[in-house]
Design a protein around this motif. Structure first.
Motif, PDB file in Angstrom:
ATOM      1  N   GLY A 101      23.955  97.642  12.701  1.00 42.43           N
ATOM      2  CA  GLY A 101      23.556  96.769  13.795  1.00 42.43           C
ATOM      3  C   GLY A 101      23.089  95.456  13.198  1.00 42.43           C
ATOM      4  N   GLY A 102      23.444  94.362  13.835  1.00 49.38           N
ATOM      5  CA  GLY A 102      23.062  93.054  13.296  1.00 49.38           C
ATOM      6  C   GLY A 102      21.965  92.424  14.142  1.00 49.38           C
TER       7      GLY A 102
ATOM      8  N   ILE B 278      31.066  90.332  31.920  1.00 51.07           N
ATOM      9  CA  ILE B 278      31.175  91.746  32.278  1.00 51.07           C
ATOM     10  C   ILE B 278      29.892  92.453  31.841  1.00 51.07           C
ATOM     11  CG2 ILE B 278      32.440  93.875  31.842  1.00 51.07           C
ATOM     12  CD1 ILE B 278      34.966  92.217  31.717  1.00 51.07           C
TER      13      ILE B 278
ATOM     14  N   VAL C  58      33.548  98.368  18.222  1.00 50.38           N
ATOM     15  CA  VAL C  58      33.315  98.769  19.614  1.00 50.38           C
ATOM     16  C   VAL C  58      34.488  98.360  20.509  1.00 50.38           C
ATOM     17  CG1 VAL C  58      31.887  98.339  21.669  1.00 50.38           C
ATOM     18  CG2 VAL C  58      30.795  98.839  19.471  1.00 50.38           C
TER      19      VAL C  58
ATOM     20  N   ARG D 110      27.198  95.960  32.095  1.00 56.94           N
ATOM     21  CA  ARG D 110      27.075  97.397  32.361  1.00 56.94           C
ATOM     22  C   ARG D 110      26.400  97.615  33.707  1.00 56.94           C
ATOM     23  NH1 ARG D 110      25.814  98.790  26.172  1.00 56.94           N
ATOM     24  NH2 ARG D 110      25.601  96.552  26.170  1.00 56.94           N
TER      25      ARG D 110
ATOM     26  N   PHE E   8      29.560  92.837  20.185  1.00 59.40           N
ATOM     27  CA  PHE E   8      29.160  94.218  19.920  1.00 59.40           C
ATOM     28  C   PHE E   8      29.235  94.454  18.421  1.00 59.40           C
ATOM     29  CE2 PHE E   8      31.261  94.968  24.215  1.00 59.40           C
ATOM     30  CZ  PHE E   8      30.055  95.035  24.891  1.00 59.40           C
TER      31      PHE E   8
ATOM     32  N   MET F 185      21.875  87.192  22.316  1.00 57.04           N
ATOM     33  CA  MET F 185      21.892  85.732  22.092  1.00 57.04           C
ATOM     34  C   MET F 185      23.150  85.187  21.425  1.00 57.04           C
ATOM     35  SD  MET F 185      19.170  83.121  20.585  1.00 57.04           S
ATOM     36  CE  MET F 185      19.603  81.384  20.649  1.00 57.04           C
TER      37      MET F 185
ATOM     38  N   GLY G  86      31.626  88.169  17.564  1.00 56.12           N
ATOM     39  CA  GLY G  86      30.492  87.887  16.684  1.00 56.12           C
ATOM     40  C   GLY G  86      29.869  89.213  16.290  1.00 56.12           C
TER      41      GLY G  86
ATOM     42  N   LEU H 264      26.543  86.810  11.865  1.00 56.52           N
ATOM     43  CA  LEU H 264      25.222  86.231  11.571  1.00 56.52           C
ATOM     44  C   LEU H 264      25.104  85.964  10.076  1.00 56.52           C
ATOM     45  CD1 LEU H 264      23.079  88.760  13.665  1.00 56.52           C
ATOM     46  CD2 LEU H 264      23.616  86.402  14.298  1.00 56.52           C
TER      47      LEU H 264
ATOM     48  N   LYS I 254      33.982 102.147  30.493  1.00 58.33           N
ATOM     49  CA  LYS I 254      34.405 103.468  30.001  1.00 58.33           C
ATOM     50  C   LYS I 254      35.019 104.317  31.117  1.00 58.33           C
ATOM     51  CE  LYS I 254      31.502 103.739  25.938  1.00 58.33           C
ATOM     52  NZ  LYS I 254      30.259 104.206  25.356  1.00 58.33           N
TER      53      LYS I 254
ATOM     54  N   ILE J 270      30.995  96.164  35.570  1.00 61.19           N
ATOM     55  CA  ILE J 270      32.123  97.076  35.359  1.00 61.19           C
ATOM     56  C   ILE J 270      31.702  98.132  34.333  1.00 61.19           C
ATOM     57  CG2 ILE J 270      34.499  97.349  34.538  1.00 61.19           C
ATOM     58  CD1 ILE J 270      35.177  94.564  35.325  1.00 61.19           C
TER      59      ILE J 270
HETATM   60  C1  LIG Z   1      22.931  94.135  19.098  1.00 56.62           C
HETATM   61  C2  LIG Z   1      23.441  95.471  18.581  1.00 56.62           C
HETATM   62  C3  LIG Z   1      22.621  95.907  17.364  1.00 56.62           C
HETATM   63  C4  LIG Z   1      23.208  96.485  19.722  1.00 56.62           C
HETATM   64  O1  LIG Z   1      23.680  97.753  19.302  1.00 56.62           O
HETATM   65  P1  LIG Z   1      23.996  98.892  20.340  1.00 56.62           P
HETATM   66  O2  LIG Z   1      23.099  98.771  21.544  1.00 56.62           O
HETATM   67  O3  LIG Z   1      23.972 100.164  19.577  1.00 56.62           O
HETATM   68  O4  LIG Z   1      25.437  98.522  20.886  1.00 56.62           O
HETATM   69  P2  LIG Z   1      26.868  98.469  20.191  1.00 56.62           P
HETATM   70  O5  LIG Z   1      27.263  97.062  20.095  1.00 56.62           O
HETATM   71  O6  LIG Z   1      26.901  99.250  18.919  1.00 56.62           O
HETATM   72  O7  LIG Z   1      27.754  99.241  21.231  1.00 56.62           O
HETATM   73  C5  LIG Z   1      27.742  98.923  22.590  1.00 56.62           C
HETATM   74  C6  LIG Z   1      28.076 100.151  23.359  1.00 56.62           C
HETATM   75  O8  LIG Z   1      27.989  99.847  24.756  1.00 56.62           O
HETATM   76  C7  LIG Z   1      29.206 100.162  25.363  1.00 56.62           C
HETATM   77  N1  LIG Z   1      29.423  99.221  26.460  1.00 56.62           N
HETATM   78  C8  LIG Z   1      29.326  97.882  26.412  1.00 56.62           C
HETATM   79  N2  LIG Z   1      29.579  97.335  27.592  1.00 56.62           N
HETATM   80  C9  LIG Z   1      29.852  98.356  28.437  1.00 56.62           C
HETATM   81  C10 LIG Z   1      30.188  98.440  29.810  1.00 56.62           C
HETATM   82  N3  LIG Z   1      30.303  97.370  30.562  1.00 56.62           N
HETATM   83  N4  LIG Z   1      30.387  99.665  30.341  1.00 56.62           N
HETATM   84  C11 LIG Z   1      30.285 100.780  29.573  1.00 56.62           C
HETATM   85  N5  LIG Z   1      29.965 100.747  28.263  1.00 56.62           N
HETATM   86  C12 LIG Z   1      29.752  99.570  27.711  1.00 56.62           C
HETATM   87  C13 LIG Z   1      30.237 100.012  24.265  1.00 56.62           C
HETATM   88  O9  LIG Z   1      31.389 100.701  24.553  1.00 56.62           O
HETATM   89  C14 LIG Z   1      29.484 100.633  23.094  1.00 56.62           C
HETATM   90  O10 LIG Z   1      29.511 102.038  23.193  1.00 56.62           O
HETATM   91  P3  LIG Z   1      30.108 102.988  22.031  1.00 56.62           P
HETATM   92  O11 LIG Z   1      31.510 102.589  21.824  1.00 56.62           O
HETATM   93  O12 LIG Z   1      29.931 104.354  22.625  1.00 56.62           O
HETATM   94  O13 LIG Z   1      29.277 102.746  20.825  1.00 56.62           O
HETATM   95  C15 LIG Z   1      24.945  95.427  18.248  1.00 56.62           C
HETATM   96  O14 LIG Z   1      25.685  95.152  19.447  1.00 56.62           O
HETATM   97  C16 LIG Z   1      25.322  94.399  17.191  1.00 56.62           C
HETATM   98  O15 LIG Z   1      25.137  94.634  15.989  1.00 56.62           O
HETATM   99  N6  LIG Z   1      25.935  93.271  17.612  1.00 56.62           N
HETATM  100  C17 LIG Z   1      26.454  92.232  16.691  1.00 56.62           C
HETATM  101  C18 LIG Z   1      25.345  91.329  16.158  1.00 56.62           C
HETATM  102  C19 LIG Z   1      24.489  90.733  17.257  1.00 56.62           C
HETATM  103  O16 LIG Z   1      24.978  90.015  18.088  1.00 56.62           O
HETATM  104  N7  LIG Z   1      23.205  91.120  17.252  1.00 56.62           N
HETATM  105  C20 LIG Z   1      22.231  90.727  18.280  1.00 56.62           C
HETATM  106  C21 LIG Z   1      21.844  89.369  18.060  1.00 56.62           C
HETATM  107  S1  LIG Z   1      20.528  88.973  19.101  1.00 56.62           S
HETATM  108  C22 LIG Z   1      19.201  88.721  18.130  1.00 56.62           C
HETATM  109  O17 LIG Z   1      19.260  88.795  16.965  1.00 56.62           O
HETATM  110  C23 LIG Z   1      17.967  88.350  18.812  1.00 56.62           C
HETATM  111  O18 LIG Z   1      17.985  88.079  19.999  1.00 56.62           O
HETATM  112  O19 LIG Z   1      16.962  88.343  18.123  1.00 56.62           O
END
Ligand SMILES: CC(C)(COP(=O)(O)OP(=O)(O)OC[C@H]1O[C@@H](n2cnc3c(N)ncnc32)[C@H](O)[C@@H]1OP(=O)(O)O)[C@@H](O)C(=O)NCCC(=O)NCCSC(=O)C(=O)O
Length: 388
Positions: free
Chosen positions: A142-143, A39, A106, A41, A102, A20, A129, A205, A80, A77
């Motif tokens: 994680g947020g 973009i 990341v 996954r 992310f 979100m 963000g 956040l 990686k 896309i």
């Molecule tokens: C939401 C999250 C907790 C989700 O955590 P994770 O699923 O562990 O993802 P991360 O962000 O840590 O890392 C993403 C990983 O995906 C990989 N990644 C991302 N996109 C791609 C594509 N297209 N192809 C290949 N790999 C990809 C990226 O390299 C990272 O790998 P590695 O490099 O191997 O790690 C975090 O993204 C986060 O803290 N985001 C910031 C705060 C936020 O926006 N929170 C959600 C709010 S929504 C909410 O609160 C609500 O709806 O309620």
């Protein structure tokens, strides 16, 4: 034609956002006319496509995803992979802004941090963000909205032990951080016009929730107390004989006297003339209001309260709000015919520009719907670049 000009025409945004915080920001930028290339996954896409834990077309295009992703194009896309990595770097050459939400670090790990991208495109703006910021003790965490509510006092809002701690049920942290992200991106675009250079934009956040409590933060600093509407003595939610109403007794010379007049009870204002005395006797005052209000209907009391020019409203469900003509008059109902979901009504844009009304140029995209289209455009750009 001039009426089709949008504020962000010609601005291209490479959008890594998910769930979100990021998607609500890029949706608003898309509503302002930017070209948003999302973009995703391969196979799974944005985390919110996996909301139901299913890989069906219906699940991947669920209503939550649809609500946050209109006016975007989706390209799959694997960032990686070697080929995917190069595609992103080539796309960045065509971009004004790169956005992600992310976990901190990341984008750097992917090779898409600001230092790397600004070497390819010095004008690029990299906006992120996160949950808690990009440095400091919580940067790795994680947020999520509820965590930010818990850690910034929102759950402890009233400091009133009679009011239980609770999760605010709408994602207010995500939306406010997303709107701060929009503001940061627009400011960086304006600054780029002056300097010719991009920059990093960061929001979290956590910071958004601290900022949202700017009044309480200043009060806490000065008086070690948190005074907000839930704690105010003349404010409350009261059951009527057929529902509930809310009264905010403020912004008037003597709101207590006016409330008593509206509620057809004795004037309590001479006995409780100041905020201090009203706070001290809040349980008594609220009980007196409750007793009176229980005896008649919501519409009866709202009419009487409004006659005293008091701030008041019925307590309603979201369904009731969406069915209210005011919602439609304000342009907040955006009906679309989605190829997978069918007819669905999304919340419209809450920002109304008189010369650039929001239009849906792209329905919320299916996963990878625009992969071929965007890659063809990219190939043309690269050919032109090579020819120059
Ligand atoms: C939401 C999250 C907790 C989700 O955590 P994770 O699923 O562990 O993802 P991360 O962000 O840590 O890392 C993403 C990983 O995906 C990989 N990644 C991302 N996109 C791609 C594509 N297209 N192809 C290949 N790999 C990809 C990226 O390299 C990272 O790998 P590695 O490099 O191997 O790690 C975090 O993204 C986060 O803290 N985001 C910031 C705060 C936020 O926006 N929170 C959600 C709010 S929504 C909410 O609160 C609500 O709806 O309620």
């Amino acid at each position: 034609m001039s009426e089709n000009i949008m504020p962000l025409d010609g601005i291209r945004i490479i959008d890594f956002t998910q769930v979100m915080l990021g998607p609500c920001a890029t949706q608003m930028l898309g509503d302002f006319g930017a070209d948003i290339i999302k973009i995703e996954r391969p196979g799974t896409g944005d985390l919110s496509r996996g909301f139901y834990g299913l890989q069906t077309e219906e699940a991947l295009n669920n209503a939550v995803f649809a609500s946050l992703n209109r006016n975007k194009r989706s390209i799959e896309i694997d960032t990686k992979s070697e080929a995917g990595h190069k595609q992103v770097l080539d796309l960045v050459k065509t971009a004004d802004v790169v956005v992600d939400n992310f976990r901190a670090g990341v984008m750097d790990r992917l090779g898409f941090g600001y230092d790397a991208l600004s070497k390819i495109n010095p004008k690029v703006i990299c906006a992120s963000g996160t949950g808690f910021g990009s440095t400091g003790p919580y940067a790795h965490k994680g947020g999520q909205d509820v965590l930010a509510q818990a850690m910034t006092g929102v759950m402890e809002k009233t400091q009133d032990p009679s009011i239980p701690k609770s999760i605010y049920p709408t994602t207010l942290c995500d939306y406010s951080a997303g709107m701060h992200l929009v503001q940061g991106i627009l400011a960086a675009l304006l600054m780029r016009d002056k300097t010719g250079h991009g920059q990093k934009v960061e929001v979290s956040l956590y910071d958004s929730m601290i900022a949202m409590q700017m009044q309480e933060a200043a009060q806490w600093s000065k008086h070690r107390e948190v005074l907000n509407w839930a704690a105010m003595p003349l404010t409350g939610v009261f059951d009527t004989s057929d529902g509930a109403i809310v009264i905010v007794g403020a912004f008037k010379a003597n709101p207590l006297q006016d409330i008593c007049t509206a509620l057809e009870i004795e004037d309590l204002s001479p006995d409780y003339p100041t905020l201090e005395t009203q706070r001290k006797h809040k349980p008594f005052l609220q009980a007196r209001f409750s007793e009176a209000i229980a005896g008649n209907t919501s519409s009866y009391w709202l009419e009487r309260l409004e006659a005293q020019d008091l701030l008041c409203a019925p307590v309603r469900s979201l369904g009731e709000a969406l069915a209210d003509p005011q919602t439609e008059i304000n342009g907040m109902l955006q009906s679309i015919d989605h190829p997978v979901l069918g007819d669905i009504t999304l919340a419209g844009s809450p920002v109304h520009l008189s010369k650039a009304p929001m239009i849906v140029r792209h329905l919320p995209p299916r996963l990878g719907q625009h992969t071929d289209e965007v890659l063809q455009e990219l190939a043309m750009f690269l050919n032109n670049e090579a020819a120059e």
